[in-house]
Write a protein that holds these residues in place. Structure first.
Motif, PDB file in Angstrom:
ATOM      1  N   LEU A  23      -0.384  -0.456   0.247  1.00 18.67           N
ATOM      2  CA  LEU A  23      -0.166   0.860   0.856  1.00 18.67           C
ATOM      3  C   LEU A  23       1.190   0.925   1.557  1.00 18.67           C
ATOM      4  CD1 LEU A  23      -3.648   1.815   2.336  1.00 18.67           C
ATOM      5  CD2 LEU A  23      -2.538   2.729   0.301  1.00 18.67           C
ATOM      6  N   ALA A  24       1.567  -0.148   2.250  1.00 22.82           N
ATOM      7  CA  ALA A  24       2.865  -0.179   2.937  1.00 22.82           C
ATOM      8  C   ALA A  24       4.013  -0.114   1.926  1.00 22.82           C
ATOM      9  CB  ALA A  24       2.973  -1.436   3.803  1.00 22.82           C
ATOM     10  N   THR A  25       3.871  -0.796   0.808  1.00 27.06           N
ATOM     11  CA  THR A  25       4.899  -0.747  -0.241  1.00 27.06           C
ATOM     12  C   THR A  25       5.000   0.660  -0.811  1.00 27.06           C
ATOM     13  OG1 THR A  25       4.577  -3.072  -0.807  1.00 27.06           O
ATOM     14  CG2 THR A  25       5.602  -1.677  -2.491  1.00 27.06           C
ATOM     15  N   TYR A  26       3.862   1.291  -1.056  1.00 27.01           N
ATOM     16  CA  TYR A  26       3.859   2.668  -1.562  1.00 27.01           C
ATOM     17  C   TYR A  26       4.591   3.587  -0.588  1.00 27.01           C
ATOM     18  CZ  TYR A  26       2.220   7.305  -2.818  1.00 27.01           C
ATOM     19  OH  TYR A  26       2.167   8.628  -3.146  1.00 27.01           O
ATOM     20  N   GLU A  27       4.253   3.480   0.701  1.00 23.89           N
ATOM     21  CA  GLU A  27       4.909   4.319   1.707  1.00 23.89           C
ATOM     22  C   GLU A  27       6.421   4.092   1.694  1.00 23.89           C
ATOM     23  OE1 GLU A  27       4.893   5.113   6.510  1.00 23.89           O
ATOM     24  OE2 GLU A  27       4.643   3.070   5.747  1.00 23.89           O
ATOM     25  N   ARG A  28       6.828   2.840   1.676  1.00 21.45           N
ATOM     26  CA  ARG A  28       8.254   2.498   1.685  1.00 21.45           C
ATOM     27  C   ARG A  28       8.960   3.062   0.450  1.00 21.45           C
ATOM     28  NH1 ARG A  28       7.527  -2.497   2.300  1.00 21.45           N
ATOM     29  NH2 ARG A  28       7.673  -3.095   0.127  1.00 21.45           N
ATOM     30  N   GLU A  29       8.326   2.941  -0.708  1.00 23.63           N
ATOM     31  CA  GLU A  29       8.940   3.423  -1.942  1.00 23.63           C
ATOM     32  C   GLU A  29       9.025   4.943  -1.989  1.00 23.63           C
ATOM     33  OE1 GLU A  29      10.600   1.615  -4.216  1.00 23.63           O
ATOM     34  OE2 GLU A  29      10.215   0.001  -2.782  1.00 23.63           O
ATOM     35  N   LEU A  81       9.395   6.840   0.624  1.00 22.01           N
ATOM     36  CA  LEU A  81      10.511   7.161   1.511  1.00 22.01           C
ATOM     37  C   LEU A  81      11.852   6.883   0.846  1.00 22.01           C
ATOM     38  CD1 LEU A  81       9.162   5.852   4.941  1.00 22.01           C
ATOM     39  CD2 LEU A  81       9.493   8.228   4.234  1.00 22.01           C
ATOM     40  N   THR A  82      11.944   5.791   0.091  1.00 19.40           N
ATOM     41  CA  THR A  82      13.173   5.461  -0.621  1.00 19.40           C
ATOM     42  C   THR A  82      13.498   6.546  -1.634  1.00 19.40           C
ATOM     43  OG1 THR A  82      12.774   3.084  -0.347  1.00 19.40           O
ATOM     44  CG2 THR A  82      14.292   3.729  -2.100  1.00 19.40           C
ATOM     45  N   GLU A  83      12.492   7.013  -2.355  1.00 16.42           N
ATOM     46  CA  GLU A  83      12.678   8.091  -3.344  1.00 16.42           C
ATOM     47  C   GLU A  83      13.136   9.385  -2.652  1.00 16.42           C
ATOM     48  OE1 GLU A  83      12.228   8.299  -6.807  1.00 16.42           O
ATOM     49  OE2 GLU A  83      12.105   6.114  -6.820  1.00 16.42           O
ATOM     50  N   LEU A  84      12.527   9.689  -1.508  1.00 13.63           N
ATOM     51  CA  LEU A  84      12.884  10.912  -0.785  1.00 13.63           C
ATOM     52  C   LEU A  84      14.309  10.846  -0.250  1.00 13.63           C
ATOM     53  CD1 LEU A  84       9.588  11.588   1.201  1.00 13.63           C
ATOM     54  CD2 LEU A  84      10.444  12.853  -0.775  1.00 13.63           C
ATOM     55  N   ASP A  85      14.743   9.650   0.145  1.00 12.64           N
ATOM     56  CA  ASP A  85      16.076   9.473   0.709  1.00 12.64           C
ATOM     57  C   ASP A  85      17.159   9.408  -0.356  1.00 12.64           C
ATOM     58  OD1 ASP A  85      15.009   9.486   3.247  1.00 12.64           O
ATOM     59  OD2 ASP A  85      15.014   7.304   3.456  1.00 12.64           O
TER      60      ASP A  85
END
Length: 160
Positions: A147-153, A155-159
């Motif tokens: 779940l933490a990896t999904y959240e991080r990814e 955010l990376t896509e959004l940024d």
């Protein structure tokens, strides 16, 4: 997405089947979580999602310093101080000096708000407990890390 052959259910899910399942499941989960009823006495306080994490730490881990809250929330101490000031004005949290070090402030949920906050947050905690208890500690860690990896990814896509 590929049109790869579906995995045998006994072997688990293929990556594509997992993605498909989660893309359908996540909006339903978010919708249901949003329907968790906020106790009446908290409804007028205009609590935002950012407050939920802070209150969860204080409820489950007890009083914490501003610095510890900042570290756990992964935000700047000044941001935590602003959130605490907001919640303090609404009598949701209280600040006290650390008796061991007067330069540090300890934050806790006020006693008169604790029952409502506990009732509100414990609904989600009970659901997570039911989902996580059957798993081994290693499986729980994998789930949380996923779940933490999904959240991080995301955010990376959004940024990007």
């Amino acid at each position: 997405m590929s049109t790869a052959k579906r995995a045998d259910p006994a072997e688990g899910l293929s990556v594509d089947d997992g993605i498909r399942t989660l893309l359908l499941l996540m909006p339903r989960m978010v919708g249901r979580v949003k329907r968790i009823r906020i106790p009446e006495e908290l409804q007028t306080l205009a609590l935002a999602p950012r407050h939920l994490s802070l209150l969860s730490y204080l409820l489950f881990d007890g009083p914490l310093t501003v610095g510890e809250l900042a570290r756990r929330l992964e935000i700047a101490p000044t941001t935590v101080s602003l959130m605490i000031a907001e919640l303090s004005k609404r009598e949701v949290v209280e600040r006290t000096d650390d008796p061991a070090d007067r330069r540090r402030t300890i934050v806790s949920i006020t006693e008169h708000r604790r029952p409502s906050i506990d009732a509100w947050l414990s609904q989600g905690a009970r659901a997570w407990r039911k989902a996580l208890e059957p798993l081994t500690p290693a499986q729980r860690k994998l789930f949380v890390d996923t779940l933490a990896t999904y959240e991080r990814e995301v955010l990376t896509e959004l940024d990007a």
